[in-house]
Enzyme design. Structure first.
Site, PDB file in Angstrom:
ATOM      1  CD  GLN A  94     -74.969 -14.553 -58.418  1.00  0.00           C
ATOM      2  OE1 GLN A  94     -74.762 -14.609 -57.208  1.00  0.00           O
ATOM      3  NE2 GLN A  94     -76.077 -14.003 -58.911  1.00  0.00           N
ATOM      4  CG  HIS A 156     -77.038 -14.263 -53.468  1.00  0.00           C
ATOM      5  ND1 HIS A 156     -78.075 -13.695 -52.768  1.00  0.00           N
ATOM      6  CD2 HIS A 156     -77.238 -13.919 -54.765  1.00  0.00           C
ATOM      7  CE1 HIS A 156     -78.870 -13.041 -53.597  1.00  0.00           C
ATOM      8  NE2 HIS A 156     -78.379 -13.170 -54.814  1.00  0.00           N
ATOM      9  CD  GLU A 263     -79.728  -1.981 -47.855  1.00  0.00           C
ATOM     10  OE1 GLU A 263     -78.697  -2.301 -47.211  1.00  0.00           O
ATOM     11  OE2 GLU A 263     -80.884  -2.195 -47.459  1.00  0.00           O
ATOM     12  CE1 TYR A 273     -74.695  -0.695 -41.789  1.00  0.00           C
ATOM     13  CE2 TYR A 273     -73.668  -2.559 -40.684  1.00  0.00           C
ATOM     14  CZ  TYR A 273     -73.731  -1.207 -40.948  1.00  0.00           C
ATOM     15  OH  TYR A 273     -72.829  -0.350 -40.352  1.00  0.00           O
ATOM     16  CE1 TYR A 284     -84.121 -10.250 -58.045  1.00  0.00           C
ATOM     17  CE2 TYR A 284     -83.609 -12.369 -57.056  1.00  0.00           C
ATOM     18  CZ  TYR A 284     -83.224 -11.084 -57.409  1.00  0.00           C
ATOM     19  OH  TYR A 284     -81.963 -10.650 -57.128  1.00  0.00           O
TER      20      TYR A 284
HETATM   21 CA   LIG Z   1     -79.964  -3.125 -45.332  1.00  0.00          CA
END
Ligand SMILES: [Ca+2]
Length: 392
Positions: A94, A156, A263, A273, A284
């Site tokens: 990524q 990530h 989200e 959060y 996973y």
């Molecule tokens: Ca969250």
């Protein structure tokens, strides 16, 4: 008299009981909008995993390719790579060149902001730089931010950016996958939304500037550095879109959960959060990550996508072309190869529908052109720029 009244009352009850379901149905039907006939055209193809798009003046496009090139697209023709990118871009999995965003005063100051993964397999990090562009060459390059601590995973990174009206820049930073606990630590910039000024300095009103979190762990010099002053919000996993909505005057971001628990959040300074303490997703492997779906002091998702849709780019639409989209959010999905249309009334989601599934490709980004048309990037080795306009 009494009898007449009673008859009236019975009639009223009958009318109400007959009419009300109709009324409710009519109201909910009228709240579901659909898009008028539109046209999808291919602007360009042959881009290598295009990640982000910015609209330069004179109808030129600036496109980042994750594999490490920045290019212009002029009248559908893709330029040679723009020179002057950093030589430490880390292209793997990524990682690579990520977002490209113009300064709000670009026409006056010419600053272009780029995010990218930098470093090596053993030590890599998200970085943010700015530079000016002349022809096909960057100059006046300045690295403004390097996420600490470094990590040893090629995934990530997050890396999406959005300017606020005060010319500060929000940057999403991923949890590095193997380092998810650090999303809760103010001593780490992993799993955060970061805020810097446009010159890289710390905004004096960042939420933890005055907290003076001093670190006691003696051994690791990297996490001894006080990075909390850069943090805008915490508890994020891998936020793949962030935007400032100028009408609601608030920030929206989406993020990938693991299996489930994607989200959308309304981002407020200093809030937590939840990741990985609060999630509706599973690892996973199917294992539970956390027993909690709520926790004191942690925000609930504003929108939860379970099962996961793998959201990518996201815009709040205020263009002039599609009246039906005004004030709504549009998010691209990598996994389901379509656009999710969140129809809003204020901050309430009235309805979610999907658009453009006929494209049938993983979608990486969505942008609104100044003329109100929509631009999409497909996520592929032969990546495309698509433009969506109202049918004439
Ligand atoms: Ca969250």
């Amino acid at each position: 008299m009494k009898r007449i009244k009673r008859v009236k009352l019975v009639l009223q009850i009958l009318l109400v009981s007959i009419c009300c379901p109709l009324l409710v149905q009519a109201q909910s039907n009228s709240s579901i909008k659909s898009l008028p006939d539109y046209h999808i055209e291919q602007v360009a193809s042959g881009l290598h995993y295009p990640w982000s798009l910015a609209f330069l003046p004179n109808d030129e496009l600036l496109v980042s390719e994750r594999t490490g090139q920045l290019r212009k697209v002029i009248a559908g023709v893709i330029s040679e790579p723009i020179s002057g990118l950093p030589d430490d871009i880390y292209v793997k999995s990524q990682g690579g060149l990520l977002d490209v965003v113009l300064h709000p005063d670009y026409k006056q100051n010419g600053w272009i902001y780029l995010s990218y993964a930098a470093g090596t397999d053993e030590e890599n990090a998200l970085k943010v730089m700015r530079a000016k562009l002349s022809g096909l060459a960057l100059h006046e390059q300045q690295v403004l931010l390097s996420v600490t601590p470094t990590k040893n995973t090629p995934v990530h990174f997050a890396g999406r950016m959005a300017f606020l009206p005060d010319n500060s820049l929000l940057i999403t930073s991923g949890d590095g996958f193997d380092f998810r606990e650090q999303a809760q630590l103010k001593t780490s910039l992993l799993g955060k939304i970061i805020r810097i000024m446009d010159d890289g300095s710390v905004p004096v009103d960042n939420p933890f500037v005055a907290s003076g979190e001093v670190l006691t762990s003696a051994s690791d010099s990297e996490i001894q550095q006080d990075v909390s002053q850069y943090i805008y919000s915490l508890g994020h996993r891998n936020a793949q879109a962030i935007l400032y909505d100028p009408v609601r005057q608030q920030v929206f971001a989406n993020e990938h959960g693991p299996a489930g628990g994607d989200e959308v959040n309304i981002i407020l300074a200093g809030q937590n959060y939840g990741w990985p303490v609060v999630t509706r997703g599973l690892d996973y492997s199917g294992a539970r990550i956390s027993p909690f779906t709520e926790y004191p002091g942690m925000q609930q998702p504003w929108v939860d996508w379970t099962p996961s849709i793998a959201p990518s780019g996201m815009v709040a639409y205020y263009g002039s072309m599609f009246e039906a989209l005004k004030g709504d959010l549009l998010a691209t999905s990598l996994k389901f190869k379509q656009v999710y249309w969140l129809q809003l009334n204020g901050n309430q989601v009235l309805q979610q529908t999907t658009l453009f599934s006929e494209i049938g490709e993983r979608l990486r980004d969505i942008r609104v052109h100044p003329d109100g048309s929509l631009y999409l990037l497909t996520d592929a080795a032969d990546g495309k720029i698509l433009r969506i306009t109202l049918s004439k």
